[in-house]
Design a protein around this motif. Structure first.
Motif, short mmCIF file in Angstrom:
data_model
loop_
_atom_site.label_atom_id
_atom_site.label_comp_id
_atom_site.label_asym_id
_atom_site.label_seq_id
_atom_site.Cartn_x
_atom_site.Cartn_y
_atom_site.Cartn_z
N SER A 189 -19.81 29.19 4.03
CA SER A 189 -19.06 28.93 5.26
C SER A 189 -17.77 29.75 5.30
O SER A 189 -17.37 30.24 6.37
CB SER A 189 -18.74 27.43 5.37
OG SER A 189 -18.13 27.13 6.61
N MET A 190 -17.11 29.91 4.15
CA MET A 190 -15.91 30.74 4.10
C MET A 190 -16.25 32.21 4.36
O MET A 190 -15.48 32.93 4.99
CB MET A 190 -15.20 30.59 2.75
CG MET A 190 -13.88 31.37 2.66
SD MET A 190 -12.66 30.91 3.94
CE MET A 190 -12.03 29.36 3.25
N VAL A 191 -17.41 32.64 3.90
CA VAL A 191 -17.86 34.00 4.20
C VAL A 191 -18.04 34.16 5.71
O VAL A 191 -17.65 35.18 6.30
CB VAL A 191 -19.17 34.33 3.45
CG1 VAL A 191 -19.77 35.63 3.97
CG2 VAL A 191 -18.91 34.42 1.96
N PRO A 194 -15.33 25.44 5.39
CA PRO A 194 -15.09 26.67 4.63
C PRO A 194 -14.32 26.45 3.35
O PRO A 194 -14.43 27.25 2.41
CB PRO A 194 -14.28 27.53 5.63
CG PRO A 194 -14.69 27.03 6.97
CD PRO A 194 -14.86 25.54 6.78
N TYR A 195 -13.54 25.37 3.29
CA TYR A 195 -12.76 25.10 2.09
C TYR A 195 -13.62 24.58 0.94
O TYR A 195 -13.22 24.67 -0.22
CB TYR A 195 -11.66 24.08 2.39
CG TYR A 195 -10.53 24.65 3.22
CD1 TYR A 195 -9.82 25.78 2.80
CD2 TYR A 195 -10.16 24.06 4.41
CE1 TYR A 195 -8.78 26.29 3.54
CE2 TYR A 195 -9.12 24.57 5.17
CZ TYR A 195 -8.43 25.69 4.73
OH TYR A 195 -7.40 26.20 5.47
N THR A 213 -15.43 27.28 12.70
CA THR A 213 -16.51 27.69 11.81
C THR A 213 -17.29 26.48 11.33
O THR A 213 -18.53 26.49 11.31
CB THR A 213 -15.94 28.46 10.60
OG1 THR A 213 -15.20 29.60 11.06
CG2 THR A 213 -17.05 28.93 9.68
N GLN A 214 -16.59 25.42 10.96
CA GLN A 214 -17.27 24.20 10.51
C GLN A 214 -18.10 23.59 11.63
O GLN A 214 -19.19 23.06 11.39
CB GLN A 214 -16.25 23.19 9.99
CG GLN A 214 -16.90 21.92 9.44
CD GLN A 214 -15.91 21.05 8.69
OE1 GLN A 214 -14.78 21.45 8.43
NE2 GLN A 214 -16.34 19.86 8.33
N VAL A 271 -21.25 37.52 15.17
CA VAL A 271 -20.95 36.78 13.94
C VAL A 271 -21.73 35.47 13.91
O VAL A 271 -22.06 34.89 14.94
CB VAL A 271 -19.43 36.47 13.82
CG1 VAL A 271 -18.63 37.73 13.72
CG2 VAL A 271 -18.94 35.60 14.98
N ASN A 272 -22.04 35.05 12.68
CA ASN A 272 -22.72 33.76 12.44
C ASN A 272 -24.10 33.68 13.09
O ASN A 272 -24.62 32.60 13.32
CB ASN A 272 -21.86 32.58 12.94
CG ASN A 272 -20.63 32.36 12.10
OD1 ASN A 272 -20.50 32.93 11.03
ND2 ASN A 272 -19.70 31.55 12.58
N GLN A 273 -24.72 34.80 13.38
CA GLN A 273 -26.02 34.75 14.04
C GLN A 273 -27.12 34.25 13.12
O GLN A 273 -28.17 33.83 13.60
CB GLN A 273 -26.40 36.14 14.59
CG GLN A 273 -25.65 36.50 15.85
CD GLN A 273 -26.32 37.64 16.59
OE1 GLN A 273 -27.21 38.29 16.08
NE2 GLN A 273 -25.87 37.88 17.81
N SER A 274 -26.87 34.27 11.82
CA SER A 274 -27.90 33.80 10.90
C SER A 274 -27.95 32.29 10.83
O SER A 274 -28.88 31.71 10.29
CB SER A 274 -27.64 34.35 9.50
OG SER A 274 -26.38 33.86 9.00
N VAL A 275 -26.93 31.61 11.42
CA VAL A 275 -26.87 30.15 11.36
C VAL A 275 -27.68 29.58 12.51
O VAL A 275 -27.47 29.93 13.67
CB VAL A 275 -25.42 29.67 11.45
CG1 VAL A 275 -25.37 28.14 11.43
CG2 VAL A 275 -24.61 30.23 10.30
N GLU A 276 -28.60 28.72 12.21
CA GLU A 276 -29.43 28.09 13.26
C GLU A 276 -29.04 26.62 13.38
O GLU A 276 -28.68 25.97 12.42
CB GLU A 276 -30.91 28.20 12.89
CG GLU A 276 -31.37 29.64 12.76
CD GLU A 276 -31.29 30.42 14.07
OE1 GLU A 276 -31.28 29.75 15.13
OE2 GLU A 276 -31.26 31.65 14.03
#
Length: 204
Positions: free
Chosen positions: A151-153, A145-146, A137-138, A199-204
């Motif tokens: 990021s945790m979401v 995420p911590y 994820t990071q 998942v995570n599609q909003s992250v560019e």
């Protein structure tokens, strides 16, 4: 006929193999140390000697399952060099593949109350599976995420999707909408990758 004999160092491994075969064939409800001993070809007291009781044996088996899950995820991730998002999806595919190939073991690892989740080996390897998701994820969004709530979401969205999909597939509830059993391996992987890629599609 004489019982099979094992060297002291590999008896525990033989018992774990027999335990997995017994779990796969008969499920948790009918699982017993006596059945495992019979399958392994050893004395009835051998499983208890090495693992104390059913809980100890199934805890060790569940920990072994987590190790194999990690190996499957690593194998999948190694096929996707460089692209963090592709690695995240590949890791999810490894998770799904493990669940589909080992439904009874998957149930033991995640849904059963039998394993001792405070056991050191079990706890550490289960945490390693979570830490892999933290790292992936990071790598996708550049934030731990911590320390970053968003990021945790993202992490929980990824985990919820892959685990929920695994449960739906293993239980048979995904078969009617996805028809996975009728697809080629290539087409099945494409469908599952498309779902995991949401998942995570909003992250560019």
């Amino acid at each position: 006929m004489k019982k099979k004999s094992y060297h002291h160092g590999d008896l525990a491994a033989a018992l774990l193999n027999a335990a997995e075969a017994e779990l796969t064939e008969n499920g948790i409800e009918r699982f017993s140390l006596r059945a495992v001993a019979k399958r392994a070809g050893v004395s009835h007291g051998a499983p208890a000697h090495h693992f104390s009781d059913v809980k100890g044996l199934l805890t060790a088996l569940a920990a072994k399952g987590y190790e194999r899950l990690l190996d499957q995820q690593s194998k999948r991730e190694a096929e996707k060099d460089g692209d963090a998002r592709a690695k995240l999806v590949a890791s999810g595919l490894g998770y799904l593949e493990f669940a589909m190939a080992n439904p009874q073991l998957f149930h033991l690892m995640f849904n059963s109350s039998i394993p001792d989740r405070d056991d050191e080996r079990f706890f550490n390897v289960a945490l390693s599976v979570f830490d892999r998701l933290v790292d992936n994820t990071q790598a996708v969004n550049g934030k731990s995420p911590y320390s970053d709530e968003a990021s945790m979401v993202d992490l929980m969205a990824s985990w919820s999707l892959v685990h929920g999909l695994a449960e739906l597939i293993v239980s048979g509830r995904a078969e009617r909408p996805l028809n996975l059993s009728q697809l080629s391996q290539e087409d099945r992987e494409a469908v599952l990758s498309a779902i995991l890629g949401r998942v995570n599609q909003s992250v560019e």
